[in-house]
Design an enzyme around this catalytic site. Structure first.
Site, PDB file in Angstrom:
ATOM      1  N   ASP A 186       7.889  -5.131   5.922  1.00  0.00           N
ATOM      2  CA  ASP A 186       8.051  -4.484   7.234  1.00  0.00           C
ATOM      3  C   ASP A 186       9.146  -5.162   8.055  1.00  0.00           C
ATOM      4  O   ASP A 186       9.584  -6.291   7.741  1.00  0.00           O
ATOM      5  CB  ASP A 186       6.699  -4.558   7.963  1.00  0.00           C
ATOM      6  CG  ASP A 186       6.444  -3.373   8.882  1.00  0.00           C
ATOM      7  OD1 ASP A 186       7.418  -2.717   9.282  1.00  0.00           O
ATOM      8  OD2 ASP A 186       5.267  -3.134   9.200  1.00  0.00           O
ATOM      9  N   ASP A 235       5.958   6.352  10.582  1.00  0.00           N
ATOM     10  CA  ASP A 235       4.588   6.004  10.958  1.00  0.00           C
ATOM     11  C   ASP A 235       3.810   7.254  11.349  1.00  0.00           C
ATOM     12  O   ASP A 235       2.618   7.166  11.644  1.00  0.00           O
ATOM     13  CB  ASP A 235       4.582   5.011  12.128  1.00  0.00           C
ATOM     14  CG  ASP A 235       4.609   3.568  11.632  1.00  0.00           C
ATOM     15  OD1 ASP A 235       4.511   3.359  10.410  1.00  0.00           O
ATOM     16  OD2 ASP A 235       4.731   2.660  12.478  1.00  0.00           O
TER      17      ASP A 235
HETATM   18  C1  DGJ Z   1       4.457  -0.918  11.252  1.00  0.00           C
HETATM   19  C2  DGJ Z   1       4.325  -0.095  10.008  1.00  0.00           C
HETATM   20  O1  DGJ Z   1       5.159   1.004  10.070  1.00  0.00           O
HETATM   21  C3  DGJ Z   1       2.860   0.292   9.826  1.00  0.00           C
HETATM   22  O2  DGJ Z   1       2.734   1.130   8.713  1.00  0.00           O
HETATM   23  C4  DGJ Z   1       2.041  -0.938   9.677  1.00  0.00           C
HETATM   24  O3  DGJ Z   1       2.370  -1.611   8.487  1.00  0.00           O
HETATM   25  C5  DGJ Z   1       2.257  -1.836  10.880  1.00  0.00           C
HETATM   26  N1  DGJ Z   1       3.638  -2.105  11.129  1.00  0.00           N
HETATM   27  C6  DGJ Z   1       1.541  -3.147  10.687  1.00  0.00           C
HETATM   28  O4  DGJ Z   1       1.781  -4.004  11.723  1.00  0.00           O
END
Ligand code: DGJ
Length: 713
Positions: free
Chosen positions: A460, A517
Site C-alpha cells: 500500500d 477502494d
Molecule cells: C488503503 C487501501 O486501499 C485499503 O484497501 C486498505 O488496505 C487500507 N489502506 C488499509 O489501511
C-alpha cells in the site's frame, strides 16, 4: 508590407556540403513509424499510422511531407524533432531543459553520432560536442502486441541539473478534434476527459510523487469519428510511478506534439546520466479497442512477470472491510472458513496485524507482529488458512511511517520533508533513497516472508510525497527488485488508497492492482470499464463488497455485486457472516462460473462496446480467435426509453454462426413480459447479425447485469 508584396520565399536550404539525410522505419504488421533526419540534425517522426508498404521510398515520403510556409513565418520550418531544441527556434515546449553544474542554462544542439537498427529495434545516438552531452533514443516495436516502446537517455561528461527531459516526442494526428486524458480521485479512478485540440498547451503535471489517482499517465488521441469499436486512434502510456508531465501542444503553425517525461524538477541532484521512463505507444484502426487490446496484452504478456504462471489466478478474500483494525484470531478463522466455502482460494490479511495498530494513527514502520492480537504469532492463522486449502497474503505499507512509531522515534531523519509538514492519514514518507531505510524495510519484510508460508503482499501507499523526488521512486523499485529476487514465488499487489499507483512501471514489479477502494458495484463497473483501456483482467482486482457499501452508502443486490467482480480478477471483501443463504448461493454460483471460465478469460481481450443506451456500460471479453466470448452488460440507471436497445457486439467472425445464451437468466425481473428468444434459451445467429443488429436483451432493473455467453459453432 502585406504577404502579397513579400519577395518569394527561398526554398528550404539543402546544400551538397550538408551531410546526407537519414531515414529509419519502425514497423509491426499493423503500424509504421518513419523517422527522418535532415542532414545530421535530430530526426522527426514524419509518419506514424497504418502500416506502409515495404517498398515505400522514405526520402520521397520525407520530401512529400515537408510543410509549406508563407509570410510571417521563419525561412524554414523548425523541426518538430524527437527532442525539439530551443536552438532551432522551435516555437513550442522544448524536449529538454537543463543547466550546467554552476547553474548556467544550457541550450544544446545535437548532431548525429550513430544508429543501430536490428529486428524491430532502433537505437539512435546524438552528441552535442560544445556541451559534452550525449542523447540516446530507443524505439522497439513488439510484433505481437503492436506496442512501440521508446525512451530517451541523456549523458553528460560533467554533472548537470536536469529540469525536463522528454521521452521521444511524437507528433499527434491532424485528423483529430480531441484528446482523451484521465483524471480521478479516491474511489473515482480513471475518469476520461475529452479535451478539444486548440492552440496552445494541454499540460498534465503530477507533482504528488506517486502515480496518483488524479493524473493517470495515459492519453488517447482518437481520429475524427473513432469510437470504441471503429476508427483510428493513437494511444500513449508513460510507465513511471513517481509523477509525470504530459504536454499536448498545438503549435502556432497547427502541428501538434505530445511530450511525456518525469514531472519537472524531479531530479534534485546534478548528475551525468538521466533517463526517461519507457513511453508506450500504439496506433489502432479498430477504434479505442485496438489500443486497449494492445495495452492489455502487453501488460499481461510483456510487462508483468508471473511468479507461478501455471497456477490459475486465485479467487481472493481480503478482510479489510470485514474487520478493519479489529483483528481477532477466532473471528478471522471463522471468516476464512466462510470465504473458503464461497470459493475463495487466497486469504489476505490486511492492515492491523503489526505494531500497536488499532487505528490509522500509529505503528506504520514497526513491522513486528502485534503480540496482543496474535499471542502465538501469525502461524495459527496462516495454518488455519492453509488447512482450508487457501494461500495466505499479507498487507504492508513499506514506504510510510507514523510519527507515533518506535522506528520514527529512533530515526526521525529517515522521514522525507520538513518536521512541520502536513501529515496525510497521520503518516509521513520514509526516504527510500537512503540505503539504511531500504535495508531496514527489506529485513523486516523478509523476516515475515521467510518465517511464514506467504505468497502474496498487498503493498500500500496511502499518502503523497511532501515533495516529489525521482530518487524516491527509484528506491522503491530497488527494494521491490531485491525482495522479488529473494522471494520469487511471492506475488505483489500495488495499492495506493485504491488505484493511486497504477502504471506500467510499478507493474514491472507487481502482478495486481487494487483498482479502487470503491467496492460499490455501480462505481466499480465504470472504473474498470475505463481502466480496461490500459489494463487486462489478469492484473485488475475486483471484489464483492458489503451489501451496504462502506464508501458510497448504497445498498446493492448480491447478483450485481458478484457479476461486476467476476468481470476482473475476482475476490470478496465483505464480512461473509453478513450473507443470507440466498446471497451465499448467488455468490457461490458466480464464483464457480468465474473459476470454470478463468483459463480462457485470462487470455481474453476486453472489448468495450458502443452502447446506444447511456444507462448501459457493456463489454465483450473474447478469445483472440473470436471463438468464444462473454458479454457483461451492466445497467447503471433507468433508461430513458422503455425497450432495451439491442447491443451491438464487435470483432466477431462475420460469416460464422454463434450460439448465444444468458448465463444469469435467474436474475430476470418479474416485470418483463415480452418474448425475446434469449429469455427462453440460446439463440444461434451469425456474427454479422450480432455486430450489425446486436443482441436484444430482456428488460432489466437498474443496478443489474446481464451476462451473455457466446460460442462459435
Ligand atoms: C488503503 C487501501 O486501499 C485499503 O484497501 C486498505 O488496505 C487500507 N489502506 C488499509 O489501511
Amino acid at each position: 508590407m502585406t504577404t502579397d508584396t513579400l519577395p518569394p520565399a527561398p526554398p528550404q536550404k539543402v546544400t551538397a556540403a550538408e551531410p546526407a539525410s537519414q531515414f529509419w522505419r519502425v514497423d509491426d504488421a499493423r503500424q509504421t513509424m518513419v523517422l527522418s533526419a535532415a542532414g545530421d540534425r535530430l530526426p522527426q517522426v514524419t509518419y506514424w499510422g497504418a502500416r506502409l508498404p515495404d517498398a515505400e521510398d522514405l526520402p520521397a515520403l520525407h520530401a512529400a511531407s515537408a510543410y509549406d510556409f508563407t509570410g510571417g513565418m521563419l525561412d524554414e520550418n523548425p523541426d518538430l524533432s524527437i527532442c525539439p531544441e530551443a536552438t532551432q527556434t522551435f516555437p513550442g515546449q522544448p524536449g529538454m531543459e537543463l543547466r550546467s553544474g554552476t547553474g548556467a542554462p544550457l541550450h544544446p544542439s545535437f548532431r548525429f553520432a550513430n544508429a543501430v537498427q536490428e529486428r524491430g529495434r532502433l537505437l539512435l545516438h546524438y552528441q552535442d560536442a560544445d556541451n559534452a552531452l550525449g542523447l540516446q533514443f530507443t524505439f522497439e516495436a513488439d510484433a505481437e502486441t503492436h506496442i512501440i516502446t521508446c525512451q530517451t537517455q541523456l549523458t553528460s561528461e560533467e554533472p548537470v541539473h536536469l529540469n525536463w527531459l522528454a521521452a521521444p516526442v511524437i507528433p499527434a494526428p491532424q485528423y483529430s478534434n480531441e484528446m482523451i486524458d484521465f483524471s480521478g480521485r479516491w474511489c473515482g479512478e480513471f475518469q476520461m476527459n475529452r479535451v478539444p485540440w486548440t492552440a496552445g498547451i494541454r499540460a498534465r503535471e503530477n507533482r504528488t510523487g506517486r502515480t496518483g489517482h488524479e493524473h493517470f499517465p495515459g492519453l488517447i488521441v482518437p481520429c475524427v469519428g473513432a469510437t470504441n469499436t471503429q476508427g483510428e486512434a493513437y494511444a500513449f502510456h508513460y510507465g513511471w510511478s513517481g509523477g509525470h508531465r504530459m504536454v499536448a501542444e498545438e503549435l502556432p503553425d497547427g502541428k501538434r506534439q505530445v511530450q511525456w517525461g518525469n514531472a519537472t524538477g524531479l531530479e534534485l541532484e546534478p548528475a551525468t546520466e538521466f533517463s526517461t521512463a519507457p513511453l508506450y505507444l500504439t496506433y489502432s484502426n479498430t477504434g479505442l479497442n485496438g489500443c486497449a487490446v494492445s495495452f492489455q496484452r502487453h501488460v499481461r504478456d510483456r510487462i508483468v512477470t508471473w511468479p507461478k504462471p501455471e497456477i490459475p489466478r486465485p479467487v481472493h478474500y481480503n478482510c479489510w472491510e470485514a474487520v478493519y483494525f479489529d483483528h481477532k484470531l477466532d473471528e478471522l478463522c471463522e471468516i476464512a472458513n466462510r470465504a473458503a466455502a464461497l470459493g475463495a482460494e487466497r486469504f489476505v490479511l490486511d492492515d492491523g496485524w503489526f505494531g500497536k495498530r488499532d487505528d490509522d494513527t500509529s505503528s506504520l514502520g514497526d513491522w513486528a507482529i502485534d503480540a496482543r492480537k496474535y499471542p502465538d504469532g501469525l502461524t495459527p492463522l496462516v495454518d488455519h488458512v492453509h488447512g482450508l486449502g487457501l494461500t495466505f497474503g499479507i498487507w504492508f505499507e513499506p514506504e510510510m511511517v507514523n510519527p507515533d512509531s518506535d522506528i520514527f522515534r529512533a530515526n526521525p531523519d529517515w522521514a522525507l520533508g520538513q518536521a512541520d509538514q502536513l501529515l496525510g492519514r497521520q503518516q509521513m514518507v520514509l526516504n527510500m533513497a537512503l540505503p539504511a531505510v531500504r535495508d531496514y524495510l527489506y529485513d523486516n519484510i523478509a523476516a515475515v516472508l521467510s518465517t511464514h508460508e506467504i505468497d502474496y503482499i498487498k503493498w500500500d501507499h496511502n499518502r503523497v510525497l511532501p515533495t516529489p523526488d525521482a530518487a524516491q521512486t527509484r528506491g522503491t523499485y530497488a527494494l521491490l527488485d531485491r525482495l522479488r529476487t529473494d522471494f520469487p514465488a511471492v506475488e505483489i499487489e500495488s495499492c495506493a488508497s485504491g488505484g493511486g499507483r497504477i502504471d506500467f512501471g510499478i507493474l514491472q514489479q507487481t502482478q495486481r492492482v487494487w483498482l479502487s477502494d470503491s467496492n460499490d458495484a455501480i462505481e466499480r463497473l465504470r472504473i474498470q470499464h475505463d481502466a480496461a483501456l490500459f489494463l487486462p483482467l489478469a492484473v485488475t482486482g475486483s471484489h464483492v463488497g458489503p451489501r451496504h457499501c462502506h464508501t458510497s452508502g448504497r445498498i446493492l443486490d448480491i447478483s450485481f455485486r458478484a457479476w461486476v467482480a467476476a468481470q476482473r480478477h475476482m475476490g470478496f471483501e465483505m464480512d461473509p457472516r453478513e450473507l443470507t443463504d440466498h446471497e451465499e448461493r448467488v455468490l457461490t454460483n458466480a464464483t464457480a462460473w468465474w473459476k470454470a471460465n478463468r483459463d480462457w478469460l485470462i487470455q481474453a481481450d476486453i472489448l468495450r462496446l458502443d452502447c446506444p443506451d447511456p444507462a448501459v456500460i457493456a463489454e465483450q471479453q473474447m478469445t483472440p480467435d473470436a471463438s468464444r466470448f462473454v458479454v457483461f452488460a451492466g445497467k447503471t440507471a433507468t433508461s430513458n426509453q422503455i425497450s432495451p436497445r439491442p447491443l451491438r457486439l464487435t470483432a466477431l467472425q462475420a460469416d460464422a454462426m454463434y450460439r448465444v445464451g444468458l448465463v444469469n437468466s435467474s436474475d430476470m425481473s418479474r416485470l418483463t413480459r415480452g418474448t425475446p428468444a434469449l429469455k427462453d434459451g440460446e439463440i444461434t445467429v451469425s456474427g454479422a447479425y450480432l455486430m450489425q443488429h446486436g443482441v436484444t436483451l430482456p428488460w432489466a432493473f437498474p443496478d443489474t447485469m446481464w451476462v451473455v455467453e457466446g460460442e462459435r459453432l
